[in-house]
Design a protein around this motif. Structure first.
Motif, mmCIF file in Angstrom:
data_model
loop_
_atom_site.group_PDB
_atom_site.id
_atom_site.type_symbol
_atom_site.label_atom_id
_atom_site.label_comp_id
_atom_site.label_asym_id
_atom_site.label_seq_id
_atom_site.Cartn_x
_atom_site.Cartn_y
_atom_site.Cartn_z
ATOM 1 N N ALA A 254 12.924 -34.165 8.888
ATOM 2 C CA ALA A 254 13.438 -35.490 8.226
ATOM 3 C C ALA A 254 12.240 -36.548 7.859
ATOM 4 O O ALA A 254 12.423 -37.039 6.738
ATOM 5 N N ASP A 255 11.194 -36.518 8.731
ATOM 6 C CA ASP A 255 10.239 -37.280 8.507
ATOM 7 C C ASP A 255 9.266 -36.842 7.264
ATOM 8 O O ASP A 255 8.790 -37.573 6.548
ATOM 9 N N ILE A 256 9.189 -35.375 7.235
ATOM 10 C CA ILE A 256 8.400 -34.966 5.990
ATOM 11 C C ILE A 256 9.272 -35.138 4.643
ATOM 12 O O ILE A 256 8.617 -35.645 3.800
ATOM 13 N N GLY A 257 10.647 -35.122 4.856
ATOM 14 C CA GLY A 257 11.411 -35.448 3.519
ATOM 15 C C GLY A 257 11.241 -37.040 3.269
ATOM 16 O O GLY A 257 11.214 -37.202 2.012
ATOM 17 N N GLN A 258 11.212 -37.770 4.331
ATOM 18 C CA GLN A 258 11.146 -39.320 4.033
ATOM 19 C C GLN A 258 9.812 -39.478 3.374
ATOM 20 O O GLN A 258 9.648 -40.369 2.402
ATOM 21 N N SER A 259 8.665 -38.835 3.727
ATOM 22 C CA SER A 259 7.297 -39.010 3.336
ATOM 23 C C SER A 259 7.158 -38.514 1.628
ATOM 24 O O SER A 259 6.816 -39.254 0.917
ATOM 25 N N LEU A 260 8.081 -37.691 1.469
ATOM 26 C CA LEU A 260 8.209 -37.120 0.121
ATOM 27 C C LEU A 260 8.934 -37.961 -0.843
ATOM 28 O O LEU A 260 8.441 -38.339 -1.913
ATOM 29 N N ALA A 261 10.019 -38.686 -0.251
ATOM 30 C CA ALA A 261 10.834 -39.585 -1.029
ATOM 31 C C ALA A 261 10.145 -40.958 -1.204
ATOM 32 O O ALA A 261 10.089 -41.387 -2.474
ATOM 33 N N LEU B 241 18.557 -32.652 -0.849
ATOM 34 C CA LEU B 241 17.023 -33.117 -0.318
ATOM 35 C C LEU B 241 17.041 -33.284 1.226
ATOM 36 O O LEU B 241 15.924 -33.670 1.742
ATOM 37 N N HIS B 242 18.023 -33.306 1.728
ATOM 38 C CA HIS B 242 17.782 -33.661 3.339
ATOM 39 C C HIS B 242 17.096 -32.808 3.978
ATOM 40 O O HIS B 242 16.507 -33.292 4.921
ATOM 41 N N ASP B 243 17.052 -31.768 3.470
ATOM 42 C CA ASP B 243 16.236 -30.755 4.343
ATOM 43 C C ASP B 243 15.047 -30.406 3.779
ATOM 44 O O ASP B 243 14.548 -29.104 3.854
ATOM 45 N N ILE B 244 14.684 -30.938 2.570
ATOM 46 C CA ILE B 244 13.347 -30.536 1.839
ATOM 47 C C ILE B 244 12.133 -30.463 2.706
ATOM 48 O O ILE B 244 11.334 -29.686 2.466
ATOM 49 N N GLY B 245 12.145 -31.008 3.953
ATOM 50 C CA GLY B 245 11.001 -31.114 4.492
ATOM 51 C C GLY B 245 10.879 -29.488 5.334
ATOM 52 O O GLY B 245 9.718 -28.906 5.383
#
Lengths: 109, 287
Positions: free
Chosen positions: B190-197, B147-151
Motif C-alpha cells: 500500500a505504501d509503494i502504491g501510494q508513492s507511485l500515485a 491500483l490498490h495492489d499495484i505495489g
C-alpha cells in the motif's frame, strides 16, 4: 415452456432472448437470472419467460457431486476465514462465496 | 501511521528501481486538459483521436458490459459528452495501466496474471458497490481497484528476489502478505502504491484509497471511497477471483461496513454480479 415471473429464482438460465414491447433487447439467451434482473423484467411488464430445464424443479437440487464439492470448498473457506467468523457479515460472505464458487465449478464442468 | 516519515524511504526504493513506468504522454495531456476550465469536448477528443490504439481501446471499453449501454457509442466525442471529462480521463487511465507493467521473461507470468486478475476483480467489485450506493464517480473507483495492489506488481517486476522472500515468509507463517512485506522491506505494498500515485500526480482521493485500503478507518478523508475498495478486496478474495498472495482473509473493517450501509441481504447480488462481470470484462484487457 414458459415460466411466470413469480416462479423465477436466481440461478435459472434464460433459454431465449427477452425483448421489451419496443423490441429493445433486455437480456440475452443463456443469461443467468439474478434478483436484480428478475426485478428489471418485472419493471418492464414482462409476465413470463422461457428458461432452461422444466422450471418446475428446484434449481438447486443437490446432486452427490455437487454436495461433495460444496463440502470441500467450504472446508477451504473455513480455513481462509478462520478467526473471522464471529462477524456475521463475514459468515454471510463466506457462505455466499462457497455457493457461488460451487455453482461456477459445476457449470464449467 | 506517520506517512511523512515513510515516504522518503519509499522514494529511495522507487528511485532506485529502474524503468518504473511513467504515465503515457496522451494520458498526461488529457489530465491537463481535464483540469483546464477552458477546454472543450472537441479539444479533448482531438488529443485522444490522435492515438488510434487508445481510441479503439476507449471505445471498446465504453461499448462493453462496463456500462451495458443499449446503443453503440460510435465516436470519442459522443463518449465525452455522455460520460464527462473526468470519467473519460479515468477510462483512459484504465486502458493504459496494464501496458505500463510489461511482462518480463525472467518472472513467472502466470503468477503475475493472477495478481492482475485480483486487481481487475477488485476494480469490478468497486464499480458494482459504487453503483449500489449511488456513488457517481465509478470510473475513479475502478481505477482505485486496479491500483490498490499495484505495489505487489512493482515488487514482482522490480524487486523479484525480495518478493520471493516475501512469498516464502507469507506461506510459511500463514500470514497476510503485507505483514511479511513490513518485516522484510520495512513497508508494504500500500505504501509503494501510494508513492507511485504521488509520482503520477494522481488526485488525493486515489492516493488515499491506495494507501489505506487495509485500514479505511485510518483516513481522515475519503472514507467512503476507501471503504468501497476495502470491501471489494475482501469480496474478491472470498470469490477466489485471481490471487492476492496470501491464503488468509483480512478482517472486515467495521467502520467501512457501517459507512456504506450495505444490506446483508444484498451481499449475494453484489457477489454474483462481480463473478459474472469478471467473466465478461476480462477479455477486454491484455496483461
Amino acid at each position: 415452456m414458459s415460466t411466470s415471473l413469480n416462479d423465477l429464482s436466481p440461478g435459472m438460465i434464460l433459454s431465449e432472448d427477452i425483448h421489451n414491447f419496443q423490441g429493445l433487447l433486455l437480456l440475452k439467451k443463456n443469461t443467468r437470472l439474478s434478483d436484480k434482473n428478475i426485478h428489471m423484467l418485472k419493471s418492464w411488464g414482462i409476465s413470463s419467460v422461457r428458461i432452461v430445464g422444466k422450471g418446475t424443479e428446484k434449481y438447486n437440487k443437490n446432486t452427490k457431486s455437487e454436495n461433495e464439492l460444496k463440502v470441500s470448498v467450504l472446508n477451504e473457506m473455513k480455513k481462509k476465514f478462520s478467526g473471522l467468523l464471529e462477524d456475521p457479515v463475514m459468515e454471510e460472505i463466506m457462505n455466499t462465496a462457497t455457493e457461488l464458487i460451487v455453482q461456477k465449478r459445476m457449470k464449467n464442468g | 501511521m506517520d506517512n511523512n516519515k515513510k515516504i522518503p524511504d519509499l522514494d529511495r526504493i522507487v528511485r532506485h528501481v529502474r524503468d518504473l513506468p511513467t504515465l503515457p504522454r496522451t494520458v498526461l495531456k488529457i489530465t491537463s486538459l481535464v483540469n483546464d476550465p477552458q477546454a472543450s469536448a472537441k479539444d479533448l477528443s482531438g488529443v485522444i483521436t490522435d492515438d488510434q490504439v487508445l481510441t479503439a481501446r476507449l471505445l471498446r471499453l465504453v461499448n462493453s458490459s462496463f456500462y451495458g449501454f443499449p446503443k453503440k457509442i460510435a465516436t470519442v466525442t459522443n463518449a465525452i459528452v455522455l460520460l464527462g471529462f473526468d470519467a473519460i480521463r479515468n477510462l483512459l487511465l484504465t486502458t493504459s495501466i496494464f501496458g505500463l507493467f510489461k511482462r518480463k521473461s525472467e518472472i513467472d507470468n502466470a503468477v503475475l496474471e493472477k495478481y492482475w486478475d485480483h486487481s481487475l476483480g477488485c476494480a469490478i467489485g468497486a464499480k458494482i458497490i459504487g453503483n449500489y450506493i449511488g456513488y457517481e464517480k465509478i470510473e475513479e473507483l475502478f481505477v482505485g481497484g486496479l491500483l490498490h495492489d499495484i505495489g505487489k506488481i512493482v515488487e514482482i517486476l522490480f524487486i523479484p528476489d525480495q518478493f520471493e522472500k516475501i512469498c516464502a515468509a507469507t506461506k510459511e507463517q500463514n500470514i497476510l502478505m503485507r505483514i511479511a512485506e513490513e518485516d522484510i522491506l520495512g513497508f508494504n505494498h500500500a505504501d509503494i502504491g501510494q508513492s507511485l500515485a504521488i509520482r503520477w500526480n494522481m488526485p488525493a482521493r486515489l492516493e488515499t484509497i491506495i494507501a489505506n485500503h487495509h485500514s479505511p478507518d485510518e483516513t481522515t478523508q475519503f472514507l467512503k471511497e476507501t471503504s468501497i475498495i476495502h470491501i471489494s478486496d475482501i469480496l474478491c478474495r472470498s470469490l477466489d477471483i485471481g490471487w492476492s498472495g496470501d491464503d488468509v482473509m483480512p478482517a472486515l473493517n467495521e467502520q467501512a461496513w457501517k459507512e456504506l450501509a450495505i444490506e446483508t441481504d444484498d451481499v449475494r447480488m453484489i457477489m454474483e454480479e462481480m463473478q459474472q462481470e469478471f467473466g465478461s470484462l476480462k477479455g477486454l484487457f491484455e496483461y
